[in-house]
Enzyme design. Structure first.
Site, mmCIF file in Angstrom:
data_model
loop_
_atom_site.group_PDB
_atom_site.id
_atom_site.type_symbol
_atom_site.label_atom_id
_atom_site.label_comp_id
_atom_site.label_asym_id
_atom_site.label_seq_id
_atom_site.Cartn_x
_atom_site.Cartn_y
_atom_site.Cartn_z
ATOM 1 N N THR A 143 -4.012 0.839 6.596
ATOM 2 C CA THR A 143 -5.872 1.769 6.548
ATOM 3 C C THR A 143 -6.437 1.923 7.594
ATOM 4 O O THR A 143 -5.642 2.025 8.679
ATOM 5 C CB THR A 143 -6.537 0.400 5.900
ATOM 6 O OG1 THR A 143 -6.455 -1.004 6.219
ATOM 7 C CG2 THR A 143 -6.256 -0.316 5.214
ATOM 8 N N THR A 179 -8.862 3.239 2.994
ATOM 9 C CA THR A 179 -7.867 3.426 2.799
ATOM 10 C C THR A 179 -7.216 4.191 2.175
ATOM 11 O O THR A 179 -8.142 5.043 1.480
ATOM 12 C CB THR A 179 -6.980 2.043 2.613
ATOM 13 O OG1 THR A 179 -5.587 1.647 2.678
ATOM 14 C CG2 THR A 179 -7.537 1.470 1.260
ATOM 15 N N ASP A 211 -0.785 -1.703 -5.604
ATOM 16 C CA ASP A 211 -1.984 -3.372 -4.596
ATOM 17 C C ASP A 211 -1.256 -4.037 -5.628
ATOM 18 O O ASP A 211 -1.625 -5.614 -5.787
ATOM 19 C CB ASP A 211 -3.687 -3.748 -3.656
ATOM 20 C CG ASP A 211 -2.634 -2.751 -2.659
ATOM 21 O OD1 ASP A 211 -1.765 -2.879 -2.140
ATOM 22 O OD2 ASP A 211 -3.930 -2.253 -1.681
ATOM 23 N N SER A 238 -7.180 -6.954 -3.120
ATOM 24 C CA SER A 238 -7.135 -5.987 -1.528
ATOM 25 C C SER A 238 -6.767 -7.146 -0.505
ATOM 26 O O SER A 238 -7.944 -7.857 -0.856
ATOM 27 C CB SER A 238 -8.192 -4.680 -1.180
ATOM 28 O OG SER A 238 -8.322 -4.633 -0.047
ATOM 29 N N GLY A 283 -4.481 -3.145 8.393
ATOM 30 C CA GLY A 283 -3.294 -4.228 8.569
ATOM 31 C C GLY A 283 -2.376 -3.950 7.466
ATOM 32 O O GLY A 283 -1.801 -5.119 7.451
ATOM 33 N N GLY A 284 -2.976 -3.737 6.194
ATOM 34 C CA GLY A 284 -2.912 -4.644 4.941
ATOM 35 C C GLY A 284 -2.632 -5.347 4.590
ATOM 36 O O GLY A 284 -3.875 -6.333 5.156
#
Length: 656
Positions: A460, A478, A500, A525, A549-550
């Protein structure tokens, strides 16, 4: 201090050229604060002269350099009235110019997002999703805005794993779930920004896209990270003719960092949004084009590679709604008030839970060594305690947190998960003088059984903004994985955000997973835009931060907050500080991107406490603004820190 002019309308200096009549609660009768300092929104060169971002002059931070993985030598930047920190220089400049013209933090966010979709397409898109935390200084109120994508109305439990979602025997989507249309969600970021702008914008919406249009039309230099993303994703991008036309040279080679490119379709998309409003993306030709692209069933390559199409319709776009949410807020050590994002983000609850666990320990005695050197080397005990707190928070997150419009949190919701007594019990599981807990179980919160979901999230971007009126914004945006779903239309990419969701609706025992796909549902998320205030309520603003950074966003943001609050690092030190932390696994991350630091003692100390340590380089993108009183200073100033692991900069009033 930069000279300010109070005006009832915007001068030619302004991008928007007129006071917004459609601005909501932020407009009122308060005059605009327009900065007439010509050096504002510039950077200082090594000789002390102001350099305009994007000018190509010596010292221009928008000129790509070879990606080193870590930029040494960043120092905190200071300004008096307003500041923007974002992960690409051109987007930072676009937002800063809006603030200079008298705009609010929300006005600037629209301009930043418009440019991000052009110069950072590997991380963000105008057809993506975002979460936004906003502090309105006039009312001392914090608002959470939810612009997360939704699943189409036709999506069912096996949408991501079966071409025919009604048949368990049907083959998987092709070429993969991500590259197929099934990963594409109904976009939310523009609806969200429109909602926030109606609430708190001052400048005309129509003028906030000007810089994005200019850059797309006249050209910009491809940044290093964008060039790398084009090259590494070339095979998947080649299935889309629109992506090939934009990202490849006439000879078929990928466009490289340092070369100039334009994006005429993107410029036209921005003009449409500027003149017709955000609704243009959700009905009419733009919406129809998005649906048609998502429904593509064969690639544009010579082999006509099959692609499983999306089931999204124009009705899905037309019915999409951004939402105002109650932020997740908690006190910390009785001295700070932390507000972060609510579900469908799990990041906010995890950060708040981690802080609730950590306040049972005296972290101040475990500060990093030599913080003047890039934030310093974290202590073994500091990393141990923080990573153990995160393990406990991730365990609860993996089991309980999803879109609460579909699956409620246990007990009384957020209050139950942040209950101080509960978190004290969880803290008692940590062994300060013993070994790591490794993998832990979620807390017993008296809810119906739910399966554990460990779906991996990806990249993102993030930016933080403070305007001249005292309003504060923290926004994470993102496209999901690098370059999203690789489907391109109108000059912008469509996301693969629906990956996701948990691919399987239930775990191996058949227990339903909270984060399973459902029609109109928003995927969980980890994005966690965060605001920190002194005291026990909003009002005395201290800090805005967040990161891409997920799944590791929680770790990046928590490290930064603890660094600033418990270890008294400045905004740059807390941002540069070695990333560390853990999900609910045996592995503890210790970021190895800054190779100038000796981390051997830290690693061996953690290993002695039973941690399995990964020193892989981490690509966070923390963007931090703090309000501080510098030593000897008579007034509070804004202090900015930018992540040395990406390409961003800090801009504000005056040259920084």
């Amino acid at each position: 201090m930069a000279k300010k002019t109070w005006l009832w309308a915007i001068t030619p200096l302004a991008l928007a050229a007129a006071l917004s009549g459609c601005g909501g609660g932020g407009s009122g009768s308060t005059p605009l604060i327009v900065d007439t300092n010509a050096q504002s929104c510039s950077v200082l060169s090594s000789t002390g002269s102001a350099v305009v971002v994007g000018s190509g002059a010596s010292g221009d931070p928008a000129a790509p350099e070879a990606a080193s993985g870590y930029r040494l030598g960043n120092k905190a930047k200071y300004s008096n009235s307003y500041m923007v920190v974002a992960n690409t220089p051109l987007a930072t400049k676009a937002g800063c110019d809006v603030l200079k013209a008298g705009g609010t933090a929300v006005d600037a966010a629209v301009a930043v997002q418009a440019v991000l979709g052009l110069v950072e397409p590997q991380s963000s898109t105008i057809a993506g999703s975002a979460f936004l935390m906003y502090y309105d200084a006039a009312s001392r109120k914090v608002i959470a805005y939810d612009g997360r994508e939704t699943a189409p109305a036709a999506a069912a439990g096996h949408y991501l794993v079966r071409q025919d979602q009604s048949s368990a025997a049907s083959p998987a989507p092709v070429p993969s779930a991500r590259r197929s249309g099934r990963s594409i969600g109904v976009p939310g970021v523009m609806r969200m920004l429109d909602m926030a702008h109606r609430d708190y914008g001052r400048l005309a919406w129509s003028g906030l896209f000007d810089e994005g249009v200019r850059l797309a039309s006249n050209g910009f230099t491809i940044p290093a990270r964008m060039g790398s993303a084009i090259s590494s994703n070339a095979a998947s991008l080649r299935l889309d003719a629109n992506a090939v036309a934009l990202f490849f040279n006439p000879d078929g080679t990928p466009r490289a960092a340092g070369t100039t490119m334009t994006n005429a379709p993107y410029a036209q998309s921005l003009r449409t949004l500027a003149s017709q409003g955000a609704g243009a993306m959700y009905s009419g030709p733009m919406a129809q084009a998005i649906v048609a692209k998502a429904a593509q069933s064969v690639g544009d390559d010579a082999a006509r590679t099959p692609i499983t199409p999306s089931l999204m319709t124009v009705d899905d776009l037309r019915s999409y709604q951004a939402k105002r949410r109650e932020p997740v807020c908690t006190t910390y050590r009785g001295a700070y008030y932390v507000c972060t994002m609510s579900p469908p983000s799990s990041g906010g609850i995890a950060i708040a839970q981690s802080l609730g666990v950590l306040e049972n320990f005296d972290l101040s005695q475990y500060a990093p060594a030599n913080p003047a050197n890039e934030g310093g080397v974290p202590s073994v005990m500091g990393v141990h305690l923080v990573s153990e707190a995160e393990r406990l928070a991730y365990a609860d997150r993996d089991k309980y947190v999803a879109d609460t419009d579909f699956v409620p949190l246990p007990g009384k919701g957020v209050a139950t998960m942040l209950d101080k007594a509960y978190l004290k019990q969880r803290a008692a599981l940590i062994r300060p003088d013993g070994n790591s807990l490794g993998v832990v179980q979620a807390g017993d919160l008296g809810t119906v059984p739910l399966g554990v979901d460990k779906t991996v999230e990806h990249g993102t971007t993030h930016f933080s903004i403070v305007d001249a009126y005292g309003n504060v914004l923290s926004m994470t945006s993102t496209v999901e994985s690098s370059m999203g779903s690789f489907h391109m239309v109108g000059g912008f990419l469509l996301t693969n955000q629906l990956t996701d969701f948990s691919a399987q609706p239930a775990d191996s025992s058949g227990t339903p997973v909270a984060n399973r796909v459902a029609p109109g549902k928003r995927p969980r998320s980890t994005m966690a835009p965060t605001l920190v205030f002194k005291g026990t309520a909003p009002g005395d603003f201290l800090m805005a931060t967040g990161s891409p950074g997920g799944g590791t966003i929680i770790q990046y943001v928590l490290k930064t907050v603890v660094g600033a609050v418990d270890w008294k690092l400045n905004a740059q030190q807390a941002t540069s500080l070695v990333n560390f932390g853990a999900a609910n696994s045996t592995t503890t991350n210790v970021d190895g991107s800054n190779t100038a630091l000796d981390l051997t003692g830290l690693v061996s100390g953690l290993q002695a406490k039973g941690h399995t340590v990964s020193t892989a380089a981490q690509s966070s993108g923390v963007s931090t603004i703090m309000r501080v009183q510098r030593s000897g200073g008579a007034t509070l100033e804004l202090e900015g820190g930018v992540d040395p692991r990406r390409e961003g900069i800090v801009l504000g009033d005056g040259a920084l």
